[in-house]
Design a protein around this motif. Sequence first.
Motif, PDB file in Angstrom:
ATOM      1  N   TYR A  69     -41.497  45.661 -25.093  1.00 27.69           N
ATOM      2  CA  TYR A  69     -42.408  44.850 -24.295  1.00 27.69           C
ATOM      3  C   TYR A  69     -43.761  45.573 -24.194  1.00 27.69           C
ATOM      4  CZ  TYR A  69     -37.980  42.745 -22.856  1.00 27.69           C
ATOM      5  OH  TYR A  69     -36.744  42.140 -22.845  1.00 27.69           O
ATOM      6  N   TYR A  70     -44.840  44.790 -24.352  1.00 27.77           N
ATOM      7  CA  TYR A  70     -46.188  45.317 -24.222  1.00 27.77           C
ATOM      8  C   TYR A  70     -46.887  44.583 -23.079  1.00 27.77           C
ATOM      9  CZ  TYR A  70     -45.426  47.426 -28.801  1.00 27.77           C
ATOM     10  OH  TYR A  70     -44.924  48.160 -29.846  1.00 27.77           O
ATOM     11  N   SER A  71     -47.538  45.347 -22.197  1.00 29.92           N
ATOM     12  CA  SER A  71     -48.267  44.762 -21.063  1.00 29.92           C
ATOM     13  C   SER A  71     -49.722  45.224 -21.121  1.00 29.92           C
ATOM     14  CB  SER A  71     -47.648  45.195 -19.728  1.00 29.92           C
ATOM     15  OG  SER A  71     -46.315  44.735 -19.633  1.00 29.92           O
ATOM     16  N   LEU A  72     -50.630  44.280 -20.994  1.00 34.06           N
ATOM     17  CA  LEU A  72     -52.059  44.570 -21.016  1.00 34.06           C
ATOM     18  C   LEU A  72     -52.602  44.514 -19.593  1.00 34.06           C
ATOM     19  CD1 LEU A  72     -54.650  45.066 -22.685  1.00 34.06           C
ATOM     20  CD2 LEU A  72     -54.945  42.567 -22.741  1.00 34.06           C
ATOM     21  N   TYR A  73     -53.161  45.638 -19.130  1.00 32.98           N
ATOM     22  CA  TYR A  73     -53.791  45.726 -17.810  1.00 32.98           C
ATOM     23  C   TYR A  73     -55.309  45.713 -17.991  1.00 32.98           C
ATOM     24  CZ  TYR A  73     -49.225  47.298 -16.064  1.00 32.98           C
ATOM     25  OH  TYR A  73     -47.902  47.396 -15.733  1.00 32.98           O
ATOM     26  N   VAL A  74     -55.991  45.085 -17.049  1.00 36.03           N
ATOM     27  CA  VAL A  74     -57.458  45.115 -17.021  1.00 36.03           C
ATOM     28  C   VAL A  74     -57.880  45.714 -15.678  1.00 36.03           C
ATOM     29  CG1 VAL A  74     -59.583  43.806 -17.080  1.00 36.03           C
ATOM     30  CG2 VAL A  74     -57.671  43.122 -18.534  1.00 36.03           C
ATOM     31  N   TYR A  75     -58.608  46.826 -15.733  1.00 37.88           N
ATOM     32  CA  TYR A  75     -59.089  47.496 -14.526  1.00 37.88           C
ATOM     33  C   TYR A  75     -60.490  46.975 -14.194  1.00 37.88           C
ATOM     34  CZ  TYR A  75     -55.255  50.829 -14.863  1.00 37.88           C
ATOM     35  OH  TYR A  75     -54.015  51.403 -14.902  1.00 37.88           O
ATOM     36  N   GLN A  76     -60.678  46.601 -12.929  1.00 37.28           N
ATOM     37  CA  GLN A  76     -61.982  46.133 -12.442  1.00 37.28           C
ATOM     38  C   GLN A  76     -62.375  46.950 -11.217  1.00 37.28           C
ATOM     39  OE1 GLN A  76     -60.334  41.857 -12.513  1.00 37.28           O
ATOM     40  NE2 GLN A  76     -62.562  41.576 -12.479  1.00 37.28           N
TER      41      GLN A  76
END
Length: 431
Positions: free
Chosen positions: A105-112
Amino acid sequence: MKKATLYLVLCCLFMACTKDEIVEIVPSPRDGLNFRIERVINDSTIELRWNPFPGKDFRKYMLVRQATYLNKGKMETISTPVDSSKDVTHTSFTETKMPFARDIYYSLYVYQDSMPRNPVWGSVYYQRLNTFLQATPTDVLIDLQRKWVYITESQKVHIVDYANSKVLLSKSFPSAIGYCSLGELNGAKEFYVPTADGWLQIHDAATLELKDRIYVAGYGIGSVAAKKGKLFVGSSEKSAGGYSNCIKVYDRVTKELVGRTGYWDRTRVVPLESNGNTIEMIDVTLNIIPVSLGYYSFNADGVPLEKREDDFHGDFRVDPSIVRSFPDGSRLITSSYGTVLNKSLGFDRYLKEYGSYSDFAFNETGSIIYAASATAKKIDVITYPGTTNTGNYPTSNYPYKIFRDGQSLVAVGKLTLNSQNTYLFIEKIDL
């Protein structure tokens, strides 16, 4: 009164409208990322891609991989950051260090900057082929020439290349299957599958494609054994005398029934090793207690010559899931105790009472028995007939079935003692 209330509500709504009264519904930025597997380069190399983040306050991307795999001898679920970038236009990642795991499983996080918590903005799943098995095994067969093992479950068959530790293919069946067998017809290897609906299926041993089948009848088949062009089937078809004569013998070429024998129905039929024209078999009951044994001999045409049933009926340990012929066919070994019987079905000895063995293999002469422990990661080395334990070979897993391949042992092992849906691994042990 109701009209007055409605008028008041409408007035409030009108007064709330200003020159900015048109509200635009903007889709969530994560809806536009389209995180995906762009292409599969090979079994262990994939390209992941996503669209540039369209929101504000972008700080960085973080890509995390999660998989369950063997780590320092233990099966663990491990999460690993595999990619990170502060460039909003960085929108791809090629996985080149994929772990030896089936489900990844691959999870993409976006930091803001404006978001104290950084939720997952996209997830993808990849199933890697040709890895280890997670199964509830019922038996294992081996093809020493191809270096393959066939692992059976209640309704599945898996072919594994043990030289390279790769699962080659798996096949599911619509009904339960009994003990299977490998054989050959005109130089082509075949895999025989008895099914609960009374059919004996004949498959290509390399592809598991159905080639032919024989209707054996009855309400189920316990096993099939292939020997010298004949198929010996532990059926439940009782038209020839009740529970007796349920072993049906078929000629593989003509598929004609050439003989019947037996004492009980749906038994496990196991060939004894022999070099002459006479074919010798034993069978073990699968559905009666105490377990009963039978001995049978046949001529080269598959016609029954002799049969006898054991006279101890439960006096000694017998287990239909653990049965091996000695190399010369004069004896057999069965049960977790290592019960040795001669082919006249007379008791010889136990290798070890309460031995907790799961399977056995031999040297060329049968003077050494390799006994796989079901409760410890080892294979004992035991002399015969002396039954002296001279040492053991450690294994990485709990050995379930073992085979001798030249000067090596092939061990199909379980990661855990739990027989239900466990991970299976294959290792070779130099003798």
